[in-house]
Scaffold this active site. Sequence first.
Site, PDB file in Angstrom:
ATOM      1  N   GLY A 244       0.835  -1.191   0.000  1.00 49.84           N
ATOM      2  CA  GLY A 244       0.000   0.000   0.000  1.00 49.84           C
ATOM      3  C   GLY A 244       0.872   1.244   0.000  1.00 49.84           C
ATOM      4  O   GLY A 244       2.026   1.202  -0.431  1.00 49.84           O
ATOM      5  N   SER A 245       0.342   2.309   0.511  1.00 49.20           N
ATOM      6  CA  SER A 245       1.054   3.590   0.452  1.00 49.20           C
ATOM      7  C   SER A 245       2.182   3.628   1.493  1.00 49.20           C
ATOM      8  O   SER A 245       2.113   2.950   2.528  1.00 49.20           O
ATOM      9  CB  SER A 245       0.071   4.717   0.724  1.00 49.20           C
ATOM     10  OG  SER A 245      -0.536   4.521   1.988  1.00 49.20           O
ATOM     11  N   GLU A 247       2.768   6.040   3.366  1.00 53.23           N
ATOM     12  CA  GLU A 247       2.199   6.666   4.561  1.00 53.23           C
ATOM     13  C   GLU A 247       1.659   5.593   5.536  1.00 53.23           C
ATOM     14  O   GLU A 247       2.006   5.598   6.720  1.00 53.23           O
ATOM     15  CB  GLU A 247       1.050   7.538   4.059  1.00 53.23           C
ATOM     16  CG  GLU A 247       0.534   8.564   4.991  1.00 53.23           C
ATOM     17  CD  GLU A 247      -0.725   9.184   4.356  1.00 53.23           C
ATOM     18  OE1 GLU A 247      -0.886   9.129   3.110  1.00 53.23           O
ATOM     19  OE2 GLU A 247      -1.546   9.690   5.124  1.00 53.23           O
ATOM     20  N   GLY A 249       2.328   2.421   5.360  1.00 48.24           N
ATOM     21  CA  GLY A 249       3.462   1.547   5.678  1.00 48.24           C
ATOM     22  C   GLY A 249       4.209   2.045   6.912  1.00 48.24           C
ATOM     23  O   GLY A 249       4.613   1.259   7.772  1.00 48.24           O
ATOM     24  N   GLU A 266       5.570  -3.396   0.971  1.00 48.82           N
ATOM     25  CA  GLU A 266       5.710  -3.090  -0.465  1.00 48.82           C
ATOM     26  C   GLU A 266       4.964  -1.789  -0.669  1.00 48.82           C
ATOM     27  O   GLU A 266       3.735  -1.763  -0.653  1.00 48.82           O
ATOM     28  CB  GLU A 266       5.063  -4.200  -1.303  1.00 48.82           C
ATOM     29  CG  GLU A 266       5.671  -5.573  -1.103  1.00 48.82           C
ATOM     30  CD  GLU A 266       7.015  -5.725  -1.780  1.00 48.82           C
ATOM     31  OE1 GLU A 266       7.409  -4.846  -2.571  1.00 48.82           O
ATOM     32  OE2 GLU A 266       7.693  -6.727  -1.522  1.00 48.82           O
ATOM     33  N   CYS A 300       2.340   0.836  -8.607  1.00 45.55           N
ATOM     34  CA  CYS A 300       3.388   1.260  -7.682  1.00 45.55           C
ATOM     35  C   CYS A 300       4.703   1.521  -8.400  1.00 45.55           C
ATOM     36  O   CYS A 300       5.442   2.429  -8.052  1.00 45.55           O
ATOM     37  CB  CYS A 300       3.575   0.199  -6.612  1.00 45.55           C
ATOM     38  SG  CYS A 300       3.803  -1.443  -7.305  1.00 45.55           S
TER      39      CYS A 300
HETATM   40  P1  NAD Z   1      -3.368   2.485   1.230  1.00 44.43           P
HETATM   41  O1  NAD Z   1      -2.086   2.466   1.967  1.00 44.43           O
HETATM   42  O2  NAD Z   1      -4.281   3.608   1.456  1.00 44.43           O
HETATM   43  O3  NAD Z   1      -4.214   1.181   1.560  1.00 44.43           O
HETATM   44  C1  NAD Z   1      -3.692  -0.097   1.388  1.00 44.43           C
HETATM   45  C2  NAD Z   1      -4.420  -1.042   2.314  1.00 44.43           C
HETATM   46  O4  NAD Z   1      -4.162  -0.691   3.663  1.00 44.43           O
HETATM   47  C3  NAD Z   1      -5.918  -1.048   2.167  1.00 44.43           C
HETATM   48  O5  NAD Z   1      -6.370  -2.370   2.281  1.00 44.43           O
HETATM   49  C4  NAD Z   1      -6.390  -0.216   3.334  1.00 44.43           C
HETATM   50  O6  NAD Z   1      -7.679  -0.541   3.770  1.00 44.43           O
HETATM   51  C5  NAD Z   1      -5.374  -0.566   4.383  1.00 44.43           C
HETATM   52  N1  NAD Z   1      -5.168   0.444   5.424  1.00 44.43           N
HETATM   53  C6  NAD Z   1      -5.364   1.777   5.342  1.00 44.43           C
HETATM   54  N2  NAD Z   1      -5.035   2.362   6.511  1.00 44.43           N
HETATM   55  C7  NAD Z   1      -4.600   1.379   7.335  1.00 44.43           C
HETATM   56  C8  NAD Z   1      -4.069   1.357   8.644  1.00 44.43           C
HETATM   57  N3  NAD Z   1      -3.939   2.446   9.362  1.00 44.43           N
HETATM   58  N4  NAD Z   1      -3.686   0.177   9.157  1.00 44.43           N
HETATM   59  C9  NAD Z   1      -3.772  -0.953   8.432  1.00 44.43           C
HETATM   60  N5  NAD Z   1      -4.272  -0.998   7.195  1.00 44.43           N
HETATM   61  C10 NAD Z   1      -4.661   0.154   6.633  1.00 44.43           C
HETATM   62  O7  NAD Z   1      -2.969   2.303  -0.274  1.00 44.43           O
HETATM   63  P2  NAD Z   1      -3.927   2.259  -1.545  1.00 44.43           P
HETATM   64  O8  NAD Z   1      -4.354   3.649  -1.816  1.00 44.43           O
HETATM   65  O9  NAD Z   1      -4.962   1.207  -1.394  1.00 44.43           O
HETATM   66  O10 NAD Z   1      -2.930   1.722  -2.671  1.00 44.43           O
HETATM   67  C11 NAD Z   1      -2.097   2.533  -3.345  1.00 44.43           C
HETATM   68  C12 NAD Z   1      -0.685   2.449  -2.807  1.00 44.43           C
HETATM   69  O11 NAD Z   1      -0.208   1.093  -2.844  1.00 44.43           O
HETATM   70  C13 NAD Z   1       0.284   3.235  -3.651  1.00 44.43           C
HETATM   71  O12 NAD Z   1       1.126   4.001  -2.858  1.00 44.43           O
HETATM   72  C14 NAD Z   1       1.059   2.147  -4.382  1.00 44.43           C
HETATM   73  O13 NAD Z   1       2.322   2.546  -4.814  1.00 44.43           O
HETATM   74  C15 NAD Z   1       1.102   1.060  -3.391  1.00 44.43           C
HETATM   75  N6  NAD Z   1       1.390  -0.253  -4.018  1.00 44.43           N
HETATM   76  C16 NAD Z   1       2.623  -0.814  -3.856  1.00 44.43           C
HETATM   77  C17 NAD Z   1       2.944  -2.029  -4.472  1.00 44.43           C
HETATM   78  C18 NAD Z   1       4.309  -2.653  -4.289  1.00 44.43           C
HETATM   79  O14 NAD Z   1       4.444  -3.837  -4.576  1.00 44.43           O
HETATM   80  N7  NAD Z   1       5.326  -1.936  -3.851  1.00 44.43           N
HETATM   81  C19 NAD Z   1       1.988  -2.665  -5.248  1.00 44.43           C
HETATM   82  C20 NAD Z   1       0.741  -2.068  -5.413  1.00 44.43           C
HETATM   83  C21 NAD Z   1       0.460  -0.857  -4.774  1.00 44.43           C
END
Ligand code: NAD
Length: 790
Positions: A244-245, A247, A249, A266, A300
């Site tokens: 995910g993001s 932030e 992470g 990731e 990503c």
């Molecule tokens: P996000 O971080 O907002 O959410 C990702 C997941 O985390 C979701 O399931 C969300 O519900 C959950 N989440 C949100 N807040 C949380 C918290 N406080 N505690 C635990 N879980 C929480 O990201 P997004 O907007 O869904 O996805 C986009 C991001 O993912 C981009 O930054 C992208 O680069 C990244 N991404 C990375 C890879 C990689 O392999 N490096 C692959 C795909 C996407």
Amino acid sequence: MNILERYHGMEYGPAPEARNEADAWLAGRDFGKALFIGGHWQAATSGKTFETSDPSSGKLLAKVSDAGAVDIDAAVSAAAKALPKWSASSGYQRAKVLYAIGRAMQRHQRLLAVLESIDNGKPIRESRDIDVPLAIRHFIHHAGWAQALDRDFPGYKGVGVVGQIIPWNFPLLMLAWKIAPALAAGCTVVLKPAEFTPLTAILFAEICERAGVPIGVVNIVQGGPEAGAAIVNHPGIQKIAFTGSSEVGKIIRKATAGSGKKLSLELGGKSAFIVFEDADLDSAVEGLVDGIWFNQGQVCCAGSRLLVQEGIADAFIAKVKTRMSRLRVGSPLDKNTDIGPLVDLSQLDRVKGLVAEGAKQGAICWQPDAVLPSSGYYHLPTLATGVSPANILAQEEVFGPVLATMTFRNTEEAIELANNTRYGLAASVWSENVNLALHVAPQLKAGVVWVNGTNMFDAACGFGGYRESGFGREGGREGMFEYLAAKLPLGPAIKPAAASAQPVERSEGDAIDRTAKLFIGGKQVRPDGNYSIGIATAKGKLAGEVGLGNRKDIRDAVAAARACKGWPEATAYNRSQVLYYLAENLSGRTDEFAARLSELTGAGAKAAREEVEQSIERLFLYAGLADKFEGRVHQPPARAVTLALHEPVGVVGIVAPDNAPLLGLISLLAPALAMGNTVVAVPSEKYPLLATDLYQVIEYSDVPAGAINIVTGRSAELASVLAKHDDVDGLWVFADAETCAKAEADSVGNLKRVWTGNGRSLDWASADAAGDALLRRAVEVKNVWVPYGD
Ligand code: NAD
């Protein structure tokens, strides 16, 4: 009009993929009971639901159960209950289950693809030809790892119950990247998809039911950040795998600090797409289309920063604009669509906001003349030129179809621009000169580098980032380690230093200053604060004094470590020779070091001598392994080889333990050095004189200045300074539990790779405290994809 003119004048007709099967599936199931826990379909205990809608129309698709902490608890219990049997099952049994999942997915391939496009908005060509086949490949590939576990990972076992949290951009593929290796390793899982895209995971859970996955091995919960946080904080989970993001992470890094949970992150990226003047420009344009407009740029590793060599910039940009004008924006279910809608209105607003801000900061944002569909969250492909390196479009992850362009004059400038980001996920290098491309690839701070290509993925090749793009790898052998734990010879808990400190009488009247200095940049230097601490012998007498290092000393040491190029750029053979030489020079002073050990720790003469001899042996071991712990060549099912290179992590901070003060320090220092890292070491707080005695050995052993820096002082304080330092790339801490937890929490700034003993000591004399398990921590794996053929 001749035939050629007619041919060019032809328009594409609509080519919609049928959605009746998906509609029937949507109409036929109860999404109010969408939590798959312990083999049952359940509603959220709170009764809450959230909505998921079709981004191409905004229309509601389903109201899905929204899990809360109670539901997560139930899912973790189910996974924990299933764990003993699953982890004890044979590799063959697990392989059969993984293979069955892959085969069942194949039978539902079309439905999975259509659902993915309806829920996420991605063009059907992509979900059909890339996401779903790759997801299937992951399960089938990992069936093999389940069976090869004993052969390929002796001494390792599955970590236990795993919590997995994924984003919305590749819902099914990210699920596969997470679940397949976990199951292969013998772990059970609780996975939470993103709230924008729950559908394919629900179908996947149905597939698991039908494929005979034992109850409780796969649990899929739906929900948002609250459910995610409940997973992260659950004490019954042994590992968190997050995509995910950056932030979120960082929130997770902090939340898991001190918990002992294994963690892989990731995260986001701002990847460079570098075009040299000798590139095949037409191929590079096609690569760029894939690099930035694949999945509307919601990728990503999107090549969102185009770096193009000055001499060809105008010609290349002109070609890009022509190609952009031909991109077809439209319904995701139309097989001719190149660009679908963004996932949600909030994402569209975010992208528009960033483009407006980029323009305000001086970027010229160009879009082709195209008419957007009347409904849905569409954004035209956008090319930003005149982008300064500090522009928001060059620095922030837009996660949309927006390309920021910059030019460079020479190779050095290209590398510098490419690395001018806090991220480090991927990069593409375009040049017809493969020597140039392979010269550039190792210098890019990115976990994946594609030569004359982009967005190449495979289940056999690791994927993951450097820096704030996270840590850990997914895919293949590298990814398997994320779900396995090595057998480490754990010792007793380490007590905080204050509890064991003895007051020592200082010799104020002594005319000769016998205070051992710090060792920074190859020189012995006084500590910044000019304070020293007395070090006691085992009998409580003053053995000597050492400098009390502070934040400034660490800063100087990190600067020296960063400036040292001679060590990371030396050949592995060179490094090996220096380590052998260190061993040789230490061996010449065995008696002296043994006497010092006895004096300080009270160890008997035999035990002290043994510790010195083991330290010498360990230096020998890593000297020998310096040119043997090599990367691999993967052979993905494509006309490409993937070079999985072992690269140094960078500047590694080491906080060494009190138990076995010489052997512990050497056991950490040597593998880090062997792999080309430069080191800032904080030796044992109680027995630092063993480290200060090493200065001379280091000075006589041809170690380049800055490769080893030693700062004596208070371990807890210096560990925290190292953890907060954004130019430290890795940190290994063997200290009390609180110091370890704080180091993890303090590391969020640049998401450095932190390894701690969680407050436990290791038996450093054990063979399990040496070798590959440590070397693996001393390297980043960079996967360089090199396609071949004409
Ligand atoms: P996000 O971080 O907002 O959410 C990702 C997941 O985390 C979701 O399931 C969300 O519900 C959950 N989440 C949100 N807040 C949380 C918290 N406080 N505690 C635990 N879980 C929480 O990201 P997004 O907007 O869904 O996805 C986009 C991001 O993912 C981009 O930054 C992208 O680069 C990244 N991404 C990375 C890879 C990689 O392999 N490096 C692959 C795909 C996407």
